[in-house]
Design an enzyme around this catalytic site. Structure first.
Site, PDB file in Angstrom:
ATOM      1  N   TYR A 157       0.834  -1.202   0.000  1.00 20.85           N
ATOM      2  CA  TYR A 157       0.000   0.000   0.000  1.00 20.85           C
ATOM      3  C   TYR A 157       0.869   1.254   0.000  1.00 20.85           C
ATOM      4  O   TYR A 157       0.653   2.182  -0.792  1.00 20.85           O
ATOM      5  CB  TYR A 157      -0.907  -0.022   1.224  1.00 20.85           C
ATOM      6  CG  TYR A 157      -1.670   1.253   1.479  1.00 20.85           C
ATOM      7  CD1 TYR A 157      -2.812   1.567   0.741  1.00 20.85           C
ATOM      8  CD2 TYR A 157      -1.264   2.145   2.476  1.00 20.85           C
ATOM      9  CE1 TYR A 157      -3.523   2.732   0.987  1.00 20.85           C
ATOM     10  CE2 TYR A 157      -1.967   3.311   2.721  1.00 20.85           C
ATOM     11  CZ  TYR A 157      -3.103   3.599   1.983  1.00 20.85           C
ATOM     12  OH  TYR A 157      -3.798   4.753   2.225  1.00 20.85           O
ATOM     13  N   ALA A 160       2.536   1.870  -3.316  1.00 19.69           N
ATOM     14  CA  ALA A 160       1.595   2.415  -4.297  1.00 19.69           C
ATOM     15  C   ALA A 160       1.344   3.897  -4.047  1.00 19.69           C
ATOM     16  O   ALA A 160       1.299   4.702  -4.980  1.00 19.69           O
ATOM     17  CB  ALA A 160       0.279   1.639  -4.258  1.00 19.69           C
TER      18      ALA A 160
END
Length: 267
Positions: A157, A160
């Protein structure tokens, strides 16, 4: 020329907010409507999409922004019903806990698609339309403070979200000659519907966030309206941390007992 209150207005503009069915996305969509924009919510959950659109007064289009054909279809319908899009808010995203050594390839790919791939996809679709029509625009990407710091258990996460920050810079440079601005917002802990019921949350973060409290959805939405408006006409390629000072603090916090500045864990 002097600025005035009208410069913050979004009258006669069409905005798309992805993941606008709940949380920060819904707050941004509502704020855009309040400041005069016609808004389309692209949301994959049919129920929250319909509820948000009805409450806010927006066009709700059930869309999975990870899918190229669905994005193309949503953009065509938005253009047909509201007009050409000049504001895009890439808000959709999500995460789950996964330790680094336990993260599967499928898990990594899922988080990449949910948090980064769609930012490229939606930006391309809207920007191509703007460039073709020689129209200016504003693109706002939602990233996170986790994109600039370690995030144990959330490596994919965080990677990203870091990608969103760098993508914002490059997209801003490439699209600047076309009058299209690209910026990002990086919240920290924010009281969305999902977190509002956690009564102990404010106490837990009060000494971690320099301003002493979590942020609100409206505070994120306020920054989004600013970046979409003419008030931000010379701002592009920037990531604004709407986080009560957490990023700036760099690990410093106010000791919960003494109030003294401290770096690292309390003793």
């Amino acid at each position: 020329m002097a600025i005035g209150p009208s410069d913050i207005q979004l009258t006669d503009r069409v905005a798309v907010v992805t993941g606008g069915g709940a949380g920060i996305g819904r707050g941004i969509a509502a704020a855009m409507v309040a400041f005069g924009a016609s808004v389309a919510i692209w949301e994959r959950d049919a129920d929250s999409c319909a509820a948000a659109a009805d409450t806010i007064g927006a066009l709700g289009i059930v869309t999975d922004v990870r899918d190229t054909e669905q994005v193309e279809s949503a953009l065509q319908r938005t253009t047909d019903e509201l007009g050409p899009v000049s504001i895009l808010v890439n808000n959709a995203g999500g995460t789950f806990f996964s330790r680094l050594l336990e993260t599967s390839e499928n898990g990594w790919d899922a988080l990449y698609k949910a948090n980064l791939r769609h930012v490229l996809l939606c930006t391309q679709q809207v920007a191509r339309q703007l460039v073709s029509a020689a129209r200016p625009g504003s693109i706002i990407n939602l990233t996170s403070i986790e994109g600039v710091r370690a995030a144990p258990g959330y490596a994919a996460y965080a990677a990203a979200k870091a990608g969103v920050i760098n993508y914002t810079k490059t997209a801003a440079f490439e699209l600047a000659p076309h009058g299209i601005r690209v910026n990002a917002l990086a919240p920290d802990i924010t009281l969305t519907e999902g977190l509002a019921n956690l009564g102990a949350l404010s106490a837990q973060v009060s000494h971690v966030v320099p301003m002493g409290r979590p942020g609100t959805v409206d505070e994120i939405a306020s920054a989004a309206v600013f970046l979409a408006s003419d008030m931000a006409s010379y701002i592009t390629g920037q990531t604004i941390h709407v986080d009560g000072g957490t990023h700036a603090a760099g690990g410093w916090y106010h000791h919960p007992t003494t109030g003294n500045p401290q770096l690292g864990p309390s003793q």
